[in-house]
Design a protein around this motif. Structure first.
Motif, mmCIF file in Angstrom:
data_model
loop_
_atom_site.group_PDB
_atom_site.id
_atom_site.type_symbol
_atom_site.label_atom_id
_atom_site.label_comp_id
_atom_site.label_asym_id
_atom_site.label_seq_id
_atom_site.Cartn_x
_atom_site.Cartn_y
_atom_site.Cartn_z
ATOM 1 N N ARG A 1 -6.434 -9.797 4.217
ATOM 2 C CA ARG A 1 -6.475 -11.095 4.875
ATOM 3 C C ARG A 1 -5.316 -11.259 5.851
ATOM 4 O O ARG A 1 -5.466 -11.819 6.923
ATOM 5 C CB ARG A 1 -6.427 -12.196 3.803
ATOM 6 N N GLU A 2 -4.128 -10.779 5.442
ATOM 7 C CA GLU A 2 -2.946 -10.926 6.293
ATOM 8 C C GLU A 2 -1.912 -9.860 5.928
ATOM 9 O O GLU A 2 -1.639 -9.639 4.749
ATOM 10 C CB GLU A 2 -2.345 -12.323 6.110
ATOM 11 N N TRP A 3 -1.351 -9.218 6.950
ATOM 12 C CA TRP A 3 -0.282 -8.245 6.745
ATOM 13 C C TRP A 3 1.051 -8.958 6.929
ATOM 14 O O TRP A 3 1.212 -9.761 7.853
ATOM 15 C CB TRP A 3 -0.405 -7.074 7.712
ATOM 16 N N LYS A 4 1.994 -8.679 6.030
ATOM 17 C CA LYS A 4 3.296 -9.345 6.053
ATOM 18 C C LYS A 4 4.404 -8.304 6.017
ATOM 19 O O LYS A 4 4.146 -7.121 5.813
ATOM 20 C CB LYS A 4 3.428 -10.276 4.843
ATOM 21 N N GLU A 5 5.629 -8.764 6.135
ATOM 22 C CA GLU A 5 6.826 -7.921 6.029
ATOM 23 C C GLU A 5 6.691 -6.654 6.871
ATOM 24 O O GLU A 5 6.815 -5.533 6.386
ATOM 25 C CB GLU A 5 7.116 -7.589 4.560
ATOM 26 N N GLU A 6 6.417 -6.884 8.165
ATOM 27 C CA GLU A 6 6.298 -5.796 9.141
ATOM 28 C C GLU A 6 5.250 -4.755 8.728
ATOM 29 O O GLU A 6 5.440 -3.560 8.891
ATOM 30 C CB GLU A 6 7.659 -5.140 9.371
ATOM 31 N N GLY A 7 4.141 -5.240 8.179
ATOM 32 C CA GLY A 7 3.037 -4.357 7.816
ATOM 33 C C GLY A 7 3.200 -3.620 6.506
ATOM 34 O O GLY A 7 2.374 -2.777 6.164
ATOM 35 N N LYS A 8 4.235 -3.951 5.742
ATOM 36 C CA LYS A 8 4.461 -3.270 4.462
ATOM 37 C C LYS A 8 3.687 -3.912 3.318
ATOM 38 O O LYS A 8 3.364 -3.261 2.333
ATOM 39 C CB LYS A 8 5.952 -3.264 4.120
ATOM 40 N N LYS A 9 3.394 -5.194 3.425
ATOM 41 C CA LYS A 9 2.747 -5.958 2.360
ATOM 42 C C LYS A 9 1.454 -6.560 2.896
ATOM 43 O O LYS A 9 1.415 -7.028 4.026
ATOM 44 C CB LYS A 9 3.710 -7.061 1.899
ATOM 45 N N PRO B 1 0.787 -1.233 0.000
ATOM 46 C CA PRO B 1 0.000 0.000 0.000
ATOM 47 C C PRO B 1 0.822 1.288 0.000
ATOM 48 O O PRO B 1 0.416 2.267 -0.636
ATOM 49 C CB PRO B 1 -0.833 -0.113 1.280
ATOM 50 N N ALA B 2 1.969 1.302 0.649
ATOM 51 C CA ALA B 2 2.778 2.524 0.668
ATOM 52 C C ALA B 2 3.351 2.838 -0.711
ATOM 53 O O ALA B 2 3.511 3.995 -1.081
ATOM 54 C CB ALA B 2 3.902 2.402 1.702
ATOM 55 N N THR B 3 3.648 1.814 -1.491
ATOM 56 C CA THR B 3 4.213 1.994 -2.826
ATOM 57 C C THR B 3 3.139 2.112 -3.886
ATOM 58 O O THR B 3 3.240 2.930 -4.797
ATOM 59 C CB THR B 3 5.145 0.808 -3.171
ATOM 60 N N PHE B 4 2.108 1.290 -3.777
ATOM 61 C CA PHE B 4 1.038 1.249 -4.775
ATOM 62 C C PHE B 4 -0.285 1.652 -4.127
ATOM 63 O O PHE B 4 -1.261 0.904 -4.139
ATOM 64 C CB PHE B 4 0.956 -0.148 -5.405
ATOM 65 N N GLY B 5 -0.303 2.838 -3.564
ATOM 66 C CA GLY B 5 -1.474 3.337 -2.837
ATOM 67 C C GLY B 5 -2.726 3.413 -3.679
ATOM 68 O O GLY B 5 -3.827 3.095 -3.211
ATOM 69 N N LYS B 6 -2.585 3.838 -4.923
ATOM 70 C CA LYS B 6 -3.754 3.953 -5.795
ATOM 71 C C LYS B 6 -4.354 2.570 -6.063
ATOM 72 O O LYS B 6 -5.568 2.393 -6.027
ATOM 73 C CB LYS B 6 -3.365 4.648 -7.096
ATOM 74 N N MET B 7 -3.511 1.589 -6.316
ATOM 75 C CA MET B 7 -3.986 0.226 -6.546
ATOM 76 C C MET B 7 -4.669 -0.315 -5.296
ATOM 77 O O MET B 7 -5.740 -0.925 -5.367
ATOM 78 C CB MET B 7 -2.840 -0.695 -6.964
ATOM 79 N N TYR B 8 -4.078 -0.083 -4.148
ATOM 80 C CA TYR B 8 -4.664 -0.546 -2.887
ATOM 81 C C TYR B 8 -6.055 0.066 -2.695
ATOM 82 O O TYR B 8 -7.010 -0.632 -2.342
ATOM 83 C CB TYR B 8 -3.726 -0.188 -1.724
ATOM 84 N N ALA B 9 -6.210 1.351 -2.963
ATOM 85 C CA ALA B 9 -7.504 2.021 -2.831
ATOM 86 C C ALA B 9 -8.531 1.450 -3.802
ATOM 87 O O ALA B 9 -9.697 1.250 -3.443
ATOM 88 C CB ALA B 9 -7.343 3.528 -3.053
ATOM 89 N N ILE B 10 -8.110 1.154 -5.024
ATOM 90 C CA ILE B 10 -9.009 0.558 -6.018
ATOM 91 C C ILE B 10 -9.480 -0.812 -5.544
ATOM 92 O O ILE B 10 -10.664 -1.140 -5.630
ATOM 93 C CB ILE B 10 -8.321 0.462 -7.399
#
Length: 195
Positions: free
Chosen positions: A180-188, A162-171
């Protein structure tokens, strides 16, 4: 034009294409070039995301699919024949520019403990800058969902940053995907959508 609204250019006409394990290796190359351009792979070390060998291997996996959109070929009359009158041996010369790949979705079947059932997982997806907002991504995802249903798969999944691809995440959130699950210390985040 209404004040305060931005004029949108009309979307480029596009055609959808589907590649699978039977597709020739060369048919993946223009799609891989778009992916490498979108994700700027020249600025970093090569990864499995930028490898034609890896793309071929993933496409050979059971029920994998690569859907891409391309523009219609542009035809123009040779300037020497611009008046429509035959030149050079009595023929009007027509020049055709190659199709341009404008977007793609590459999906593979995935099973993992965080998922309630096997999904068709969007391994990689992208739309060229000039085609964003034109409906290409929605059309690609519709074709992927249809493929999933035809294979008896009840959901789609995707992992994004989400931090890198915020627009995609919002879509994705707007279209009913859930985290479903947050990974890599909440980055993914691994997201899922039932179909």
């Amino acid at each position: 034009m209404t004040i305060g609204t931005e004029a949108r250019r009309p979307p480029p006409p596009f055609t959808l294409h589907t590649l699978d394990a039977s597709s020739p290796r060369t048919s993946l190359e223009p799609v891989l070039r778009l992916s490498n351009r979108i994700f700027n792979t020249t600025a970093s070390e090569p990864t499995h995301h930028s490898s034609l060998d890896e793309w071929c291997a993933r496409l050979r996996q059971k029920d994998s699919i690569l859907v891409y959109g391309s523009t219609a070929p542009d035809e123009s009359i040779d300037p020497a024949s611009a008046d429509g009158m035959p030149k050079r041996g009595g023929q009007v010369q027509v020049q055709t520019q190659a199709r341009e790949v404008v977007g793609f979705v590459f999906a593979v079947v995935k099973t993992e403990p965080a998922l309630p059932f096997p999904t068709l997982h969007v391994w990689l997806a992208g739309v060229s800058e000039r085609a964003r907002g034109s409906g290409v991504f929605a059309a690609l995802m519709s074709r992927v969902q249809h493929h999933a249903r035809s294979k008896g798969v009840n959901g789609l999944s995707v992992a994004t940053f989400p931090a890198t691809f915020g627009k995609m995440y919002a879509i994705l959130l707007k279209q009913g995907w859930e985290a479903r699950e947050w990974k890599e210390e909440g980055k993914k985040v691994l997201m899922i959508k039932a179909i």
